[in-house]
Every structure is written in C-alpha cells, then in structure tokens.
Design a protein around this motif. Structure first.
Motif, PDB file in Angstrom:
ATOM      1  N   ASP A  82       0.858  -1.171   0.000  1.00  0.00           N
ATOM      2  CA  ASP A  82       0.000   0.000   0.000  1.00  0.00           C
ATOM      3  C   ASP A  82       0.900   1.228   0.000  1.00  0.00           C
ATOM      4  O   ASP A  82       1.626   1.478   0.951  1.00  0.00           O
ATOM      5  CB  ASP A  82      -0.869  -0.031   1.257  1.00  0.00           C
ATOM      6  CG  ASP A  82      -1.871   1.112   1.277  1.00  0.00           C
ATOM      7  OD1 ASP A  82      -1.641   2.107   0.567  1.00  0.00           O
ATOM      8  OD2 ASP A  82      -2.859   1.000   1.997  1.00  0.00           O
ATOM      9  N   GLU A  84       0.297   4.113   0.438  1.00  0.00           N
ATOM     10  CA  GLU A  84      -0.038   5.131   1.427  1.00  0.00           C
ATOM     11  C   GLU A  84       0.673   4.894   2.757  1.00  0.00           C
ATOM     12  O   GLU A  84       1.151   5.826   3.391  1.00  0.00           O
ATOM     13  CB  GLU A  84      -1.557   5.167   1.612  1.00  0.00           C
ATOM     14  CG  GLU A  84      -2.236   5.635   0.340  1.00  0.00           C
ATOM     15  CD  GLU A  84      -3.739   5.522   0.401  1.00  0.00           C
ATOM     16  OE1 GLU A  84      -4.252   4.845   1.306  1.00  0.00           O
ATOM     17  OE2 GLU A  84      -4.394   6.107  -0.475  1.00  0.00           O
ATOM     18  N   ILE A  85       0.738   3.632   3.171  1.00  0.00           N
ATOM     19  CA  ILE A  85       1.496   3.327   4.386  1.00  0.00           C
ATOM     20  C   ILE A  85       2.920   3.774   4.199  1.00  0.00           C
ATOM     21  O   ILE A  85       3.534   4.387   5.077  1.00  0.00           O
ATOM     22  CB  ILE A  85       1.504   1.807   4.650  1.00  0.00           C
ATOM     23  CG1 ILE A  85       0.126   1.358   5.050  1.00  0.00           C
ATOM     24  CG2 ILE A  85       2.503   1.479   5.739  1.00  0.00           C
ATOM     25  CD1 ILE A  85       0.079  -0.104   5.316  1.00  0.00           C
ATOM     26  N   PHE A  87       4.144   6.113   2.158  1.00  0.00           N
ATOM     27  CA  PHE A  87       4.356   7.555   2.126  1.00  0.00           C
ATOM     28  C   PHE A  87       3.967   8.246   3.431  1.00  0.00           C
ATOM     29  O   PHE A  87       4.511   9.290   3.760  1.00  0.00           O
ATOM     30  CB  PHE A  87       3.575   8.192   0.964  1.00  0.00           C
ATOM     31  CG  PHE A  87       4.296   8.094  -0.341  1.00  0.00           C
ATOM     32  CD1 PHE A  87       5.436   8.839  -0.567  1.00  0.00           C
ATOM     33  CD2 PHE A  87       3.860   7.246  -1.342  1.00  0.00           C
ATOM     34  CE1 PHE A  87       6.120   8.751  -1.768  1.00  0.00           C
ATOM     35  CE2 PHE A  87       4.534   7.147  -2.544  1.00  0.00           C
ATOM     36  CZ  PHE A  87       5.666   7.900  -2.755  1.00  0.00           C
ATOM     37  N   ILE A  88       2.996   7.700   4.159  1.00  0.00           N
ATOM     38  CA  ILE A  88       2.580   8.406   5.376  1.00  0.00           C
ATOM     39  C   ILE A  88       3.362   7.974   6.608  1.00  0.00           C
ATOM     40  O   ILE A  88       3.649   8.779   7.476  1.00  0.00           O
ATOM     41  CB  ILE A  88       1.056   8.245   5.627  1.00  0.00           C
ATOM     42  CG1 ILE A  88       0.294   9.144   4.661  1.00  0.00           C
ATOM     43  CG2 ILE A  88       0.712   8.649   7.051  1.00  0.00           C
ATOM     44  CD1 ILE A  88      -1.096   9.496   5.134  1.00  0.00           C
ATOM     45  N   TYR A  89       3.708   6.667   6.694  1.00  0.00           N
ATOM     46  CA  TYR A  89       4.319   6.225   7.941  1.00  0.00           C
ATOM     47  C   TYR A  89       5.789   5.848   7.832  1.00  0.00           C
ATOM     48  O   TYR A  89       6.540   6.060   8.764  1.00  0.00           O
ATOM     49  CB  TYR A  89       3.551   5.032   8.523  1.00  0.00           C
ATOM     50  CG  TYR A  89       2.141   5.379   8.869  1.00  0.00           C
ATOM     51  CD1 TYR A  89       1.884   6.289   9.877  1.00  0.00           C
ATOM     52  CD2 TYR A  89       1.072   4.842   8.178  1.00  0.00           C
ATOM     53  CE1 TYR A  89       0.594   6.644  10.195  1.00  0.00           C
ATOM     54  CE2 TYR A  89      -0.230   5.186   8.495  1.00  0.00           C
ATOM     55  CZ  TYR A  89      -0.456   6.086   9.498  1.00  0.00           C
ATOM     56  OH  TYR A  89      -1.732   6.449   9.817  1.00  0.00           O
ATOM     57  N   GLU A 270       2.252  17.665   2.791  1.00  0.00           N
ATOM     58  CA  GLU A 270       1.341  16.830   2.007  1.00  0.00           C
ATOM     59  C   GLU A 270      -0.025  17.503   1.892  1.00  0.00           C
ATOM     60  O   GLU A 270      -0.680  17.460   0.850  1.00  0.00           O
ATOM     61  CB  GLU A 270       1.180  15.454   2.659  1.00  0.00           C
ATOM     62  CG  GLU A 270       2.415  14.579   2.582  1.00  0.00           C
ATOM     63  CD  GLU A 270       2.752  14.181   1.163  1.00  0.00           C
ATOM     64  OE1 GLU A 270       1.838  13.832   0.401  1.00  0.00           O
ATOM     65  OE2 GLU A 270       3.948  14.226   0.810  1.00  0.00           O
TER      66      GLU A 270
END
Lengths: 539, 539
Positions: A82, A84-85, A87-89, A270
């Motif tokens: 994923d 998103e995981i 890029f975000i975490y 972001e």
C-alpha cells in the motif's frame, strides 16, 4: 469530516472482540521477521557484501515462498503493498533522520551540484526513459501502454532509492560521494514525485512550450515552498523550546515535541500538495542545527538515537515489505503466460535506467567541474562511475509510484498492468541486490583506501577522538570540523563563490539566527560542561 | 493469509494519488492538537489542578464543538473511536513504559496487596455493578438490556484507568499509593478484559459452580501464562543483547531491538489470547532489570526517554481521541429524546462505580493490613480513601470495552446502545475531570507534606543527588535505594514473610539470573565509569 479509522493490520483478533486472529498473526510474524533481520544484519556486520536492506529483501522473499508453499500456492503475502502506508508512515522517519544526521557542511558545500543532479539529472533521466521505452516497446510489439503510461514510467524509474543508498555508502569513508548521491536522492525523489503528479494532472500527451513552462514553474514553486516550510517548522520548534522551556527542562516533553513537529512538517507539506520529502528533510537539518542545541543533554542523546532507530526500523520494514509482496502469485500468473514479453519489458526498462542515469551523471559532472577551480574539488571520473552506479538502485519509491499508477487498490488484474508491476518488482529486486551488493566492492576497487578527501578524513579522526562522542556534539558531527575549518573558509572565500555564500551565512547565523533560535554556543541557560549540565538540568 | 493494509487515517491525499485530502487534513489537525496539548500542559505545569490528560480531554471536546459548528451540526469528529487502534497501538507503549519505569522495589514489596486489589477487588466491583445496575434499572423501568449486557457493564465499569492514574499520582511524592493504585490498575485492566471475554464466550446468564470454577481457572491460567510470557521475552532480549553484542555495540540496533521485542511480547500475548497488558508490563519490568544494563550508555538514556516520550504521546492521543469522540452528534440525538432516562442511566452507573470500589477497597485494605505486622506498613484509612478515590477514574479501557459491546463498527444506531455509549462517555468525562482534578488537592488535604513513608523520601533525596541523574541509574531508580536498604532487608527478614521471599530472590538473582542475563554489576565487557563507557563503547 468523519472517516473510519481502520487499522493497517485489519481488525484485532486476540483477547478483544471477534475470534478472527489473522491480523494479530500477521503483526506478530512481521515483528518477528523484523527482529530476525536485525539479528542477521548484526551477525553479518563484518561481511563485505551484505547489509540489512538486502537481508530484509531476501528474508521477505523467503517468507513469501514459505507462505506460498504452506497455503498451497494460493497466497504468498500477509499484506498487500500500500503506497499510502509507505508515504505516510515509513518514509517520513527515514528522510527526517537523514536530514537530522547529515553532515551539513558537506551537504551545503555541494548544494549546487546536488540540486543539479537531483533536478536536471532526474529530468534528463525521465526524458530518456520515456522516449527510449516508447520506441523500444513499439519495436518489441508491446502495445498496451498509452503515452501517459510511458510518461509515468519515466517518472517511476527516475527515482533513485535514497534509503538503500544510505546503507551502501558510508558517510565516514566517502563523505563527498555520500553527500552527493544521498543529497541527490532526496531532491530526486521530490522531482520524481512532482513529475509524477504533473503527469496525472496536466495533459502531457501533447507537450507545448506553455505546459513545459508551467511544469518548470510548478517545480520551482514546489522546491522553494517545500524547503521554506521545512525550515519554518524547524525554526518554530527551536523557538518554542528555547522560549518556553527556559530553565525548566522536561526531557520527555522535548523529545515528544521534536517528534511531533517533525511529523507535522511532513503532513503539512502533504496537505498543501508540496513535497513532504523535501520539507521533512530540511526540517531535520534545521532541527539538528538549532533545536537540538536548545534541549537537555538527555534529550540530545535520546533524539539522536531514537530518530535513528525509528528510521532503521522503517527501512527494514520497507525492504521486508517489498520482498514479501514481490511474490504475490496473482500478477505472476498473468505474466507467466508470455515470459518472453515479460523478460523483454524488464530488460528494456533496466537498459533505460542504466542509459538514463549515464546521460545525466557524466554530462552534469562535467558541467559541475567547470565551476570548480581547484582540482581537489572536482568530481573525478572514478567518482562519477560510483555516483552513476550507486544511483542505479531503484527502491520503495519506484514501487509505490508503480502501484499507484498501475493498480487499483493493490490488485493487478489487467494484463498490461501486471507486466508493469512485475517488471518494476524485477528491477527493484535486481538493482537492490546486484547494484547494492556490488557498490562496496566497486568503491574499494576504484578508490582503494577510500582516499576521497584527505582533509575530511582528518576531521573525522578528530571527531572520533572527542570526549563524550555522540553526546556532546552535533548529530551531524559538525562541531569538530568547524573550529578547524574556519581559517580555511576565509582562504576559500577569496577563490570560490560558494564559500562566500557560506561566509555570509555564518555571519548571519552567528549574528541573528542563533541568538534568536538558539544553537551551539547560544543556549543561554546552562553554563558549563555537558556533565554539569546533565547534573543540573536533567529532569 | 492475505489482508488489506488500509490506513488508520484512510487514504492519503496530498501529493500522491487522489485529490481527496481529508485524511491528511485529519492527521495534520490531530498532530497540531497533540502539540497544543503538550504546550498547554507545559505552561500549566505549575498549576495544582491541571494535567495533560484533562487538557487533552478539554481540547478534544472544544475541537469537537468547533467541528460541529463549522459543519453545521452534521459531524463533530474527525475520527471514529476504534477500540482496535487503542488496544494495538496506543495502550502497549503506555503499559510497557509503566513497567519499564516502575520502582520495582515498591512494586514487589506490595505485590500481594496489588494482586488482591487488582483481582479480587475487580471481581467484587464487577459483581456489585452487575447486580446493582440490574436492580436499579428495573426499578427505573429501563428494560432494553439483557443479562449479558449487565454482565458486560460490570466488566466495563470495573476497569480503573491506569493511564490517568499515572498522571494524578506522583511516584516521587507518594510512592506507596502510586505503586498500589497503579499496580492495581494494571492487574485490574487485565481482570476486566478477562471477565469481558469470559462474558462474551461463556454463557453466563445461568451461572453454575462449574462455570465459576472454569472462570477462576481461566483467570489463573491467564494471569500466570501472561506474566511468564512477558518475563520470557524480556529475558530473551537480555540474553540476545548480552551474547551477541558482546564488545561491539551499536546503539541504534539495541534500541530497535528493545522496542521490537517489547512490542512482540504484546502481540504474542494477544495472539495466544492472553492478556497483552500483563505481558507487556512484566516484559517492561524484566527489560529494565536486565536488558537495560546490558546496553550502551547512549542506549540507556535513549530507551529511558524514548519509551517515556512514546508513552506520553499515546496518553495525550487517547484523551484527545476520547474528548473528540464524546461529542459525536448521532448518539446524543437519540438520547436527547429522553433526557431523564439518560441522566438516570448515568447516575445509576456512577453510583455503582463509587459503591463497587468502596466495597472492594476498604474490606481488602483491612484484610491486607491483617498480614502486616508493623503499623508503618499498614494502609492507613486516609490512604485507603485516596486509593478508593484515585481508582474511581474510568478511562479509555472502559470506552474501548463499551464500544466493543454496544456498537457495530463505530456506529450507535440502536437506542439502547446509544444510551449505554453516552453514559459511558459521561462517566469517563466526569470521572476523569472531577476525580482527576480533585486527587492532588485531596492528597494534600489528607496527607499534608506527603508524609507517606519517610524512609522512601530519604532514598529519593539521595537518588536526586547522585551524579549523572537519569543516566547512570536504573530507569526505575532502584540503584540508590538498594545499597541503603540491604541491611534493612536483613532485619525485615526476621519479621516479615514477604521479605524472606525478597531475600531469596536477591540470592537467586545475584547467583544465577544476573550472571546469565546480565544486569547491574554483571555487564562483563565494560569496566570503569559511565563516562569512560560512553567514550569507549559508544557507537
């Protein structure tokens, strides 16, 4: 505004709620694998070849195979990649830590070269990969991609993996190469992300000069606003801690504040559609230059090592993740029907990556050398080869962008998409393992004795002999070099323009910035040595 | 085995992917609010009343109101309370840190009392709340709950909030009360969770003696296996670091290893359906007793403060979270139709909480005092009042259990469920704010000068004057007390049975455990002082 806070690992089984324990299974397995990677990485530390990234990648693939076998060929992964995981975490702690620990002197001395490589180089690489792959794919008779897909491929495969680079190049042994390749990696990641977004927003199938100008403007806007935001939040953290925590320190609050401010810089970037990578990188630099000097001795030690540890865990996590996801059986089944095409796609892309980077590194090094007067400061040909080579590694950023472009919610049903995903995985695995493994031997072969820059080696040696190593000095280990270099800076001022900038910056820093935001020598409340400080100031 | 790794904050907007930026909005807002809480908490530090928990709760409610107003009454929350996030991500760092920093001597000296309060006390409270609420609700004519619901209510409202307790009681000022109430809170959380699970699994509507025995067996099994698992993983971490890292330390790896092993203990316990809270608490105790002494000086400082900071952030997160969720308009609309019933439900539950705790604390204190020979060791009546009072706070565990029992995926459409959720929120808010705010003044009033135990105060004073405070000593600050207390222990051996246990444990610890697993005085590789150590051993 409401949204569901579902869990990365799905629902919790175990003692609360439903009997479905699969997610807890997965977390446990994942944590155990992370621990295994750290242990094996430690045991292999003396090895000339291996590092934690490759260990994690290999363990990930092996685990994937084991799961594939135990589930009878149905599934190979305990998770779906994923972006998103990622890029975000996972990415923010890594990039922040890189900024926090970077040798600022080296970085800023080479700032122009780094920006040239990172921005112009990536653009060259992007154009070559785009044009080359479109040409070669049509020769091979692969026709399932449109112009937008080719443009996306250019952006995806222009992203150097700064994470793996951190592991194969040593800041101590080859400081110039490290700062060039890694600094470039950060700017380059940002450039790729900007390009990629531009492709998804603008209609780039018919490039006109006005769109090209818009793109350039958008890039410059992004670069400067992202950098400024990072600097602003870094300075804010320094100011808050200096003003409010005056005289009555609380280590845990300071550490929490620094962690949260760092993360805030990333999510704010972001939020404003800026480059979080650039922002959090510069936030890290500013925090290590100002904020870090305003906190207690314990907070300094804690932040230095806690940020490094979080970054370390995130790095291993990413490689394990990529390794495990690589074997997902679904997309390989689709591809397995036409192995020749698959091999063709992967080979073409790999060739384009090699060519694209060569076309950017060597000409740009030549241009960069034109502006350097002293032979000692020029990038030698052997060093250019290493820069070219180390920057060939494609990693999690490429994976994330490819998943974003070619999948819907982690699934890869369409044949064309399956080809693109599998060849991205092939190139990521191949480049990480082959180029990653061979970088250290290559450096030893081309630069025997790590001759890099003798003056820096001396500085490092001095830094190592300082008392309380890693406690009393800057996280970027700048302290020791400063005192020695100041006369050199004055001499350089007469010969080199970048050092004039550095000279005025130093004046401005000492005259205005440090008195306001704190920093080394300007922490007004604690006199005396670090030991006395921890006696009186510790919580 | 495959599952989707969706994000706690939903999809990422911003520079990658879709233009839907709401999740990044939410993260940014949330991080900014966390920072605000830390800042306000810091500014109010000198205040006699406030603490970060209450600040966070208030800020959460205020933010909820603001969102409610700006969205025109449609929504009050940027997130939906999810008990899984709470149990998987937020609770483990808090409880681990509590174990890691607890004063072990105090804790184990009162171990029997703590277990008595935590296990038997919770059971008494559970029975009283169950019977009392069933009786009173039928008198009030509230008929939408069945026996299972009443049993669940008993378990939900028996869970003392150990997180808030940490903030209102001071380990330094009132060590006995702190260790009793907090230690009880940990055991009590575990007991409530066990009871709650038992209710959901067994058919408890017809309690027979065989089911009661099964329940007791299940509790004992859980208590011992959970504790053993925590101890085993703690010892494993000590052994690995001692064996493998012999002589060549790497601070970042050590810190990562400790973090991951701690988390592993929690998820493994959840995987085996044990009590993760108990496991991770004991893992923390063992790690601070053994592992912590085997790592470098920098790692000690880092782990001490990094764990505390992570726990601190999680705590504020929880209260902010509870505060924001409290105003969710949907459930209040349902309840608003019959305000009398709602007030009745909340009052009954609050009364039962007060009564249930009184019925457990005072009789059990009496029993506990029967076994103490010296008057100085008995729990005085004034202290019993504080124990009763501080343990009245209901917090996130109650919230999480209530959501688990009375909602489906965060929504509360059914009228009965809405009543139960809103009265849980009411009691959590009320008890945290009222009981939380009043605890410090109550202690000052009942125990002026914090006379608690004079000998411990002396020890603390000695600990404060040690050089390198917070660096060279145990995270639980045990070092200084040991040297002083040893002759006292020998004297106590003759009078008190618990100290005989302590004496033999000390012999066993020195003779077998420490030589194998390391620990203070048994780190064989680094001679000399902590300062020398960080010179030679630092990474």
């Amino acid at each position: 505004m409401g949204f569901d806070w579902s869990l990365p690992f799905g629902g919790l089984g175990g003692s609360i709620g439903e009997p479905d324990a699969a997610p807890v299974h997965s977390i446990t397995l994942f944590v155990a694998l992370l621990l295994t990677c750290i242990l094996i990485g430690h045991l292999l530390e003396k090895s000339r070849w291996m590092n934690e990234s490759i260990t994690a990648l290999v363990i990930g693939v092996v685990t994937g195979i084991l799961i594939l076998v135990t589930t009878g060929g149905k599934s190979s992964r305990i998770l779906i990649f994923d972006e998103e995981i990622f890029f975000i975490y996972l990415l923010p702690p890594i990039i922040f830590n890189a900024g926090f620990q970077v040798k600022k002197k080296q970085f800023f001395r080479n700032f122009m070269t780094i920006t040239l490589f990172g921005a112009v180089g990536t653009l060259i690489s992007f154009v070559i990969i785009f044009l080359g792959s479109r040409k070669l794919f049509s020769i091979l008779g692969i026709d399932f991609l449109d112009t937008m897909d080719f443009l996306a491929l250019g952006a995806i495969f222009s992203a150097t993996d700064s994470v793996c680079t951190l592991q194969v190049l040593s800041q101590e042994d080859t400081p110039l190469l490290y700062s060039l390749v890694f600094g470039e990696g950060v700017v380059n990641d940002a450039t790729s992300v900007v390009l990629f977004n531009a492709i998804q927003r603008f209609d780039l199938s018919h490039i006109t000069s006005s769109i090209a100008l818009q793109l350039l403007g958008s890039f410059l806007y992004l670069f400067f606003t992202s950098t400024l935001l990072g600097i602003a939040i870094g300075l804010l953290s320094a100011y808050i801690i200096k003003k409010l925590y005056f005289g009555r320190h609380s280590t845990d609050r300071e550490v929490s504040l620094m962690m949260l401010m760092a993360y805030l810089s990333y999510v704010m970037a972001e939020l404003f559609d800026l480059s979080g990578i650039l922002t959090v990188f510069f936030c890290g630099i500013v925090m290590s230059h100002y904020t870090w000097h305003n906190v207690t001795e314990s907070s300094r030690v804690t932040t230095k090592h806690a940020f490094a540890a979080l970054s370390f865990i995130s790095e291993i996590f990413i490689f394990l993740y990529v390794g495990m996801d690589a074997l997902d059986i679904e997309k390989w089944r689709i591809v397995a029907k036409s192995p020749a095409t698959s091999a063709g796609v992967s080979s073409v892309m790999l060739g384009m990556v090699l060519l694209g980077r060569a076309a950017s590194v060597f000409p740009l090094s030549f241009i960069s050398n034109l502006f350097k007067k002293s032979d000692n400061d020029k990038i030698q040909f052997k060093e250019q080869i290493i820069i070219w080579w180390a920057g060939l590694i494609r990693g999690a950023v490429s994976m994330a962008l490819a998943y974003n472009q070619f999948t819907r919610a982690g699934y890869t049903q369409l044949q064309g998409n399956a080809f693109m995903i599998t060849s991205t995985i092939t190139i990521v695995l191949f480049s990480t393992v082959v180029f990653g493994l061979a970088t250290k031997p290559l450096i030893r072969w081309l630069l025997p004795g790590h001759t890099a820059r003798s003056s820096e080696l001396e500085d490092d040696a001095k830094a190592l002999s300082l008392p309380l190593l890693g406690i009393s000095q800057d996280p970027g280990a700048e302290t020791s070099t400063d005192n020695i270099q100041r006369p050199v800076s004055l001499r350089m001022l007469l010969t080199k323009p970048t050092n004039t900038v550095h000279y005025y910056w130093r004046k401005f820093d000492d005259g205005f910035m440090r008195p306001v935001f704190g920093g080394r020598g300007f922490t007004p409340f604690v006199p005396g040595s670090p030991i006395e400080r921890s006696l009186h100031g510790g919580k």
